[in-house]
Design a protein around this motif. Structure first.
Motif, PDB file in Angstrom:
ATOM      1  N   PHE A  93      -9.271  -5.373   5.396  1.00 63.19           N
ATOM      2  CA  PHE A  93      -8.141  -5.042   4.541  1.00 63.19           C
ATOM      3  C   PHE A  93      -8.210  -3.623   3.981  1.00 63.19           C
ATOM      4  O   PHE A  93      -7.450  -3.272   3.080  1.00 63.19           O
ATOM      5  CB  PHE A  93      -7.989  -6.060   3.408  1.00 63.19           C
ATOM      6  CG  PHE A  93      -9.230  -6.254   2.577  1.00 63.19           C
ATOM      7  CD1 PHE A  93      -9.495  -5.435   1.502  1.00 63.19           C
ATOM      8  CD2 PHE A  93     -10.112  -7.268   2.888  1.00 63.19           C
ATOM      9  CE1 PHE A  93     -10.631  -5.622   0.735  1.00 63.19           C
ATOM     10  CE2 PHE A  93     -11.249  -7.470   2.123  1.00 63.19           C
ATOM     11  CZ  PHE A  93     -11.511  -6.642   1.046  1.00 63.19           C
ATOM     12  N   ALA A  94      -9.093  -2.797   4.518  1.00 64.02           N
ATOM     13  CA  ALA A  94      -9.195  -1.408   4.061  1.00 64.02           C
ATOM     14  C   ALA A  94      -7.901  -0.655   4.383  1.00 64.02           C
ATOM     15  O   ALA A  94      -7.276  -0.866   5.410  1.00 64.02           O
ATOM     16  CB  ALA A  94     -10.383  -0.727   4.724  1.00 64.02           C
ATOM     17  N   ILE A  95      -7.528   0.239   3.485  1.00 69.81           N
ATOM     18  CA  ILE A  95      -6.319   1.040   3.639  1.00 69.81           C
ATOM     19  C   ILE A  95      -6.711   2.435   4.124  1.00 69.81           C
ATOM     20  O   ILE A  95      -7.689   3.000   3.656  1.00 69.81           O
ATOM     21  CB  ILE A  95      -5.574   1.137   2.288  1.00 69.81           C
ATOM     22  CG1 ILE A  95      -5.142  -0.239   1.800  1.00 69.81           C
ATOM     23  CG2 ILE A  95      -4.376   2.073   2.368  1.00 69.81           C
ATOM     24  CD1 ILE A  95      -4.162  -0.950   2.684  1.00 69.81           C
ATOM     25  N   SER A  96      -5.928   2.969   5.051  1.00 65.19           N
ATOM     26  CA  SER A  96      -6.185   4.315   5.564  1.00 65.19           C
ATOM     27  C   SER A  96      -5.060   5.248   5.103  1.00 65.19           C
ATOM     28  O   SER A  96      -4.016   4.812   4.639  1.00 65.19           O
ATOM     29  CB  SER A  96      -6.238   4.291   7.094  1.00 65.19           C
ATOM     30  OG  SER A  96      -4.963   3.975   7.619  1.00 65.19           O
ATOM     31  N   LYS A  97      -5.284   6.538   5.288  1.00 64.62           N
ATOM     32  CA  LYS A  97      -4.235   7.509   4.957  1.00 64.62           C
ATOM     33  C   LYS A  97      -3.020   7.303   5.859  1.00 64.62           C
ATOM     34  O   LYS A  97      -1.888   7.512   5.430  1.00 64.62           O
ATOM     35  CB  LYS A  97      -4.762   8.938   5.070  1.00 64.62           C
ATOM     36  CG  LYS A  97      -5.628   9.324   3.904  1.00 64.62           C
ATOM     37  CD  LYS A  97      -5.902  10.808   3.861  1.00 64.62           C
ATOM     38  CE  LYS A  97      -6.726  11.121   2.608  1.00 64.62           C
ATOM     39  NZ  LYS A  97      -6.963  12.538   2.457  1.00 64.62           N
ATOM     40  N   ALA A  98      -3.256   6.857   7.092  1.00 59.51           N
ATOM     41  CA  ALA A  98      -2.136   6.562   7.994  1.00 59.51           C
ATOM     42  C   ALA A  98      -1.273   5.429   7.434  1.00 59.51           C
ATOM     43  O   ALA A  98      -0.038   5.478   7.536  1.00 59.51           O
ATOM     44  CB  ALA A  98      -2.658   6.202   9.387  1.00 59.51           C
ATOM     45  N   ASP A  99      -1.914   4.434   6.833  1.00 59.21           N
ATOM     46  CA  ASP A  99      -1.155   3.344   6.209  1.00 59.21           C
ATOM     47  C   ASP A  99      -0.288   3.881   5.076  1.00 59.21           C
ATOM     48  O   ASP A  99       0.893   3.521   4.962  1.00 59.21           O
ATOM     49  CB  ASP A  99      -2.096   2.267   5.637  1.00 59.21           C
ATOM     50  CG  ASP A  99      -2.841   1.496   6.707  1.00 59.21           C
ATOM     51  OD1 ASP A  99      -2.269   1.263   7.787  1.00 59.21           O
ATOM     52  OD2 ASP A  99      -4.009   1.117   6.449  1.00 59.21           O
ATOM     53  N   LEU A 100      -0.861   4.752   4.256  1.00 61.70           N
ATOM     54  CA  LEU A 100      -0.103   5.345   3.151  1.00 61.70           C
ATOM     55  C   LEU A 100       1.089   6.140   3.677  1.00 61.70           C
ATOM     56  O   LEU A 100       2.211   6.023   3.159  1.00 61.70           O
ATOM     57  CB  LEU A 100      -1.002   6.248   2.304  1.00 61.70           C
ATOM     58  CG  LEU A 100      -2.177   5.587   1.577  1.00 61.70           C
ATOM     59  CD1 LEU A 100      -3.035   6.647   0.893  1.00 61.70           C
ATOM     60  CD2 LEU A 100      -1.696   4.553   0.581  1.00 61.70           C
ATOM     61  N   ASP A 101       0.844   6.935   4.719  1.00 66.71           N
ATOM     62  CA  ASP A 101       1.920   7.747   5.308  1.00 66.71           C
ATOM     63  C   ASP A 101       3.005   6.871   5.932  1.00 66.71           C
ATOM     64  O   ASP A 101       4.199   7.132   5.748  1.00 66.71           O
ATOM     65  CB  ASP A 101       1.356   8.706   6.357  1.00 66.71           C
ATOM     66  CG  ASP A 101       0.454   9.777   5.754  1.00 66.71           C
ATOM     67  OD1 ASP A 101       0.590  10.050   4.536  1.00 66.71           O
ATOM     68  OD2 ASP A 101      -0.388  10.316   6.497  1.00 66.71           O
TER      69      ASP A 101
END
Length: 107
Positions: A93-101
């Motif tokens: 369930f880790a969030i990446s910068k790509a997910d934010l974008d």
């Protein structure tokens, strides 16, 4: 007559048991809950609960350096829902910068 009552009693019990099982499959219990919280005045974060037990506290935007909170309730809710979906699916369930974008989260 006793045997007849016993048969009826067992039949009713089995019927109620089957109805309970079917109801359980049709109406799954939501064991996870997301709560958006206000942090440091104008920012937002989120908490995730499992069966009422707090399992994640995220007061800041993940993967972003510094302690920056989400700018809106919607942003915190959006990322919190993504984390919930991944937890329910049994994925990392880790969030990446790509997910934010991809979700249009301003950081």
């Amino acid at each position: 007559m006793k045997r007849y009552k016993k048969t009826i009693g067992i039949s009713c019990f089995v019927l109620l048991l089957l109805v309970g099982i079917i109801y359980g499959y049709m109406h799954p219990i939501n064991i996870y809950r997301l709560e958006v919280t206000q942090v440091e005045g104008s920012g937002y974060g989120y908490k995730i609960y499992e069966r009422g037990r707090l399992i994640i506290v995220q007061p800041f935007i993940p993967v972003v350096s510094g302690k920056r909170s989400f700018q809106s309730v919607q942003d915190a809710q959006c990322i919190g829902n993504l984390v919930l979906e991944r937890i329910k699916a049994g994925n990392d369930f880790a969030i990446s910068k790509a997910d934010l974008d991809n979700l249009g989260i301003v950081y």
